[in-house]
Design an enzyme around this catalytic site. Structure first.
Site, PDB file in Angstrom:
ATOM      1  CB  SER A 591      52.625  35.940  36.192  1.00 29.50           C
ATOM      2  OG  SER A 591      51.259  35.826  35.928  1.00 29.50           O
ATOM      3  CG  HIS A 711      49.805  40.256  37.859  1.00 28.41           C
ATOM      4  ND1 HIS A 711      49.938  39.225  38.766  1.00 28.41           N
ATOM      5  CD2 HIS A 711      50.232  39.755  36.667  1.00 28.41           C
ATOM      6  CE1 HIS A 711      50.403  38.157  38.154  1.00 28.41           C
ATOM      7  NE2 HIS A 711      50.609  38.447  36.881  1.00 28.41           N
TER       8      HIS A 711
END
Length: 737
Positions: A591, A711
């Site tokens: 991320s 995610h």
């Protein structure tokens, strides 16, 4: 209790984000909405790889599947299978600690294992929980539900309706994601019958935040037609939804400007302190908090970068920058308290509960019935402090354990008179399996009882020959940067050891010690042909929250390079100490940590032999137009503002590939990976980075994309094991050979 300010990252919801984590266990607060919006006109040259932003187009998916096949054909062999199986055995172990939340007389848990890959929502009693083999009452079998609905549901949480005094918990709102992303379906569940309520609340799949008002009414923040979302594609409006009412018919009760990040409204059901609280999250570090007074919303008047939280009759504040009020300046990262009614009347003075030093920061707080529990970091090692309001808010330490460990503390149930001052204490370290203990905070007449171990997880690998140490590197501007090192105790300092570095450096997220159960078989206990085992390093670089707001703000926007300089400084320090050499040094991050890895690939390629770059931001020219990127402008800057793009360009890995490397420098071997269903960062930046490097002829670049998992990159234990093994195998085969 309710809280407002925004959180740490692409890895967390802005509504959950907070410079200060305030635990209340209610599960209120939204998960971030996001949507892909690739259309943008700029003065940049046309991007020949922009077609990879077409998320599910046949052309883009053909490329993805071809890259997956290539990567898997090279990595997925018997060695990979052994690594994956070892990791999966850790994830699926039935002797893991089942984490619980107390609601009424029961202790609730969500559990996944080999038999139940999608998981069970279940509960038990305290007497049963203390035993070696608790008797669980299964409330919802997500595997069975997925089979019945023919949808690969991923459990995303449950919000329970607080019952009237003396009554049991009876209803919950269950959140289910169809692919592991942030979009969820919200359905009303009857706990007694263990079934979804016929004709009950049922909100369609969307980026939705909900809060119970009463058994027949909800606050709902979600997409309701045109104009209901912000530019960040979070909810802009909040509606009050009554039972059997269509969402479109529900009256709007709160709305914010579309340029802000999100809106949500929560109902605080604490007996005697019931209230409605509205939040206008302007960006990740600025917000406004309102109390409902009759038919109006009344703002709690503080600077927008001061975090606001409510608990019973108190209002608590956590400033991000120096805050001067009534002639007194409060330092960033401090914890301040006032009586709510007095503050709203303008007559309150602020009480300083905690003031950080250069080496300390406040990470989280929670409340028992009579005490405030503070989780503090001292040079990234945990300390627990107990604040006693009856003794003029005096602070005293709670003995928890050894240094270089992490402790987390939270109340068990402050409204249950039988355990009102009980607390959970979780203890973990890089080589210390997690222990869950329970204790009671006492008074002079009833002294504090030491925490009693309730559950202790077994070791997942033999750590007897490893040790944990902490070191400090010196960054380019002279800042001392701490890092943890996990290595064999007899590590030869001859620069030949395989080392894996991990980092994040953003959104005020702290990287603290934690048991590396999967890293044990995946990395530490492996051996090279010369018998050298792996080492693991965690770099506590600026941009994180290890030293509070000052550490975070030091690497914001135009100062972003400091985070990358810090990580590079740790790498150089490992080399200077003889721990490893660039040839044997790997780095990994996800991320915002994936953006860190992109900048290591393009800015410091000479320091690393291999890099694993997961679910990353990489194209910083277009990140605000992709998935939920617009919500992170406060962290990185706005590339559509020319002055901002000037500095953003310097840490945009996709564009840094256009900068010539010094003669003789080569890029490290790079694994770039993502997930198709990631609707927070999205997979398209990872796709384009990998494709561009391949088109440039950069050797040893591989790409892999999970087709679900959101995610997190994985929606169940098996997928998580595959994801981890893919990364470990790629890195080890480069630097551990």
């Amino acid at each position: 209790m309710s809280s407002s300010s925004p959180s740490n990252a692409p890895d967390a919801s802005p509504a959950d984000a907070s410079t200060l984590v305030l635990h209340d266990g209610t599960g209120s607060g939204p998960t971030p909405p996001s949507a892909s919006n690739p259309g943008v006109t700029t003065d940049e040259p046309a991007d020949p790889l922009q077609w990879l932003e077409e998320l599910d187009s046949p052309r883009a998916m053909e490329w993805v599947l071809a890259q997956n096949a290539r990567t898997e054909s090279e990595l997925f062999d018997t060695g990979f299978d052994a690594c994956r199986d070892a990791i999966l055995s850790v994830l699926d172990a039935t002797d893991r600690i089942p984490t619980v939340t107390k609601r009424g007389e029961h202790y609730y848990n969500f559990w996944r294992d080999a038999e139940h890959p999608k998981g069970l929502w279940q509960r038990t009693t305290w007497d049963s929980y203390q035993g070696e083999d608790p008797l669980w009452e299964v409330l919802l079998d997500v595997d069975a539900l997925a089979a019945d609905d023919n949808v690969d549901w991923v459990f995303s949480g449950a919000q329970m309706l607080r019952p009237k005094p003396g009554n049991p918990y009876a209803r919950a709102l269950i959140k289910l994601s169809p692919d592991g992303g942030d979009q969820v379906r919200v359905r009303e569940f009857d706990i007694a019958t263990r079934t979804f309520v016929p004709g009950g609340f049922d909100l369609p799949v969307a980026k939705t935040s909900v809060s119970w008002i009463d058994e027949d009414t909800l606050y709902v923040a979600t997409e309701v037609g045109e104009g209901s979302l912000t530019r960040s594609s979070y909810a802009r409006t909040v509606r009050r939804l009554s039972r059997s009412q269509q969402l479109e018919q529900a009256p709007e009760v709160f709305a914010i400007d579309e340029s802000h990040v999100l809106a949500f409204v929560s109902h605080d059901p604490t007996p005697g302190f019931e209230r409605d609280v509205a939040h206008d999250v302007i960006d990740f570090y600025n917000s406004k908090t309102y109390l409902r007074r009759g038919d109006s919303w009344v703002q709690i008047e503080v600077p927008t970068d001061v975090g606001v939280s409510l608990h019973r009759n108190w209002v608590l504040f956590s400033p991000q920058t120096a805050w001067t009020r009534h002639g007194k300046t409060h330092v960033p990262g401090s914890l301040l308290l006032a009586e709510l009614d007095e503050f709203m009347a303008g007559t309150a003075s602020l009480r300083e509960i905690f003031v950080p030093t250069d080496s300390t920061s406040l990470q989280s707080i929670d409340f028992t019935a009579n005490y405030v529990l503070l989780n503090v970091l001292q040079d990234v090692s945990s300390q627990i402090l107990v604040c006693d309001p009856s003794l003029d808010f005096a602070l005293s330490p709670l003995e928890a354990g050894a240094p270089l460990h992490s402790f987390s503390v939270s109340a068990v149930d402050d409204l249950d008179p039988e355990c009102a001052d009980d607390y959970w204490l979780t203890i973990t370290g890089f080589l210390t399996p997690t222990t869950l203990a329970r204790g009671t905070i006492g008074s002079a007449s009833a002294p504090t009882s030491p925490p009693r171990v309730v559950k202790a997880a077994p070791a997942r690998f033999d750590a007897s020959e490893f040790e944990v140490s902490q070191h400090f590197a010196v960054s380019d501007d002279g800042t001392r940067v701490p890092y943890f090192q996990v290595s064999p105790a007899d590590l030869p300092l001859d620069s030949l050891n395989p080392v894996l570095m991990n980092g994040y450096g953003g959104f005020q997220a702290s990287m603290t010690p934690g048991y590396v159960g999967t890293l044990g078989p995946g990395w530490l206990t492996r051996s090279t042909s010369e018998g050298r085992r792996g080492s693991y390093v965690v770099a506590n670089i600026r941009g994180g929250g290890e030293y509070g707001p000052r550490w975070h703000r030091a690497a914001l926007r135009e100062n972003r390079h400091r985070a990358y300089e810090d990580f590079a400084a740790v790498a150089r320090d490992l080399v200077a100490r003889g721990v490893t050499s660039p040839k044997h040094l790997a780095a990994t991050g996800r991320s915002n940590g994936g953006l860190l890895m992109g900048n290591m690939i393009t800015g410091y390629p000479e320091l690393f032999g291999a890099v694993s770059c997961g679910v990353p931001l990489l194209d910083m020219r277009r990140y605000t137009r992709l998935a939920a990127g617009h919500s992170w402008i406060a962290e990185y800057g706005d590339p559509d503002v020319p002055g901002d793009w000037e500095f953003i360009r310097t840490f945009s890995p996709y564009h840094r590939l256009d900068d010539a490397l010094p003669a003789g420098t080569e890029y490290p071997a790079s694994l770039i990976w993502s997930a198709t269903s990631d609707d927070r960062v999205g997979p398209v930046q990872a796709r384009k980075m990998a494709a561009k490097m391949m088109d440039m002829g950069v050797p040893n670049v591989r790409y892999h994309e999970s087709l679900d998992g959101g995610h997190a990159g994985a929606s169940d234990n098996a997928a998580s094991a595959t994801m981890l093994a893919t990364s470990y195998e790629f890195l080890w085969r480069i630097i551990g050979s």
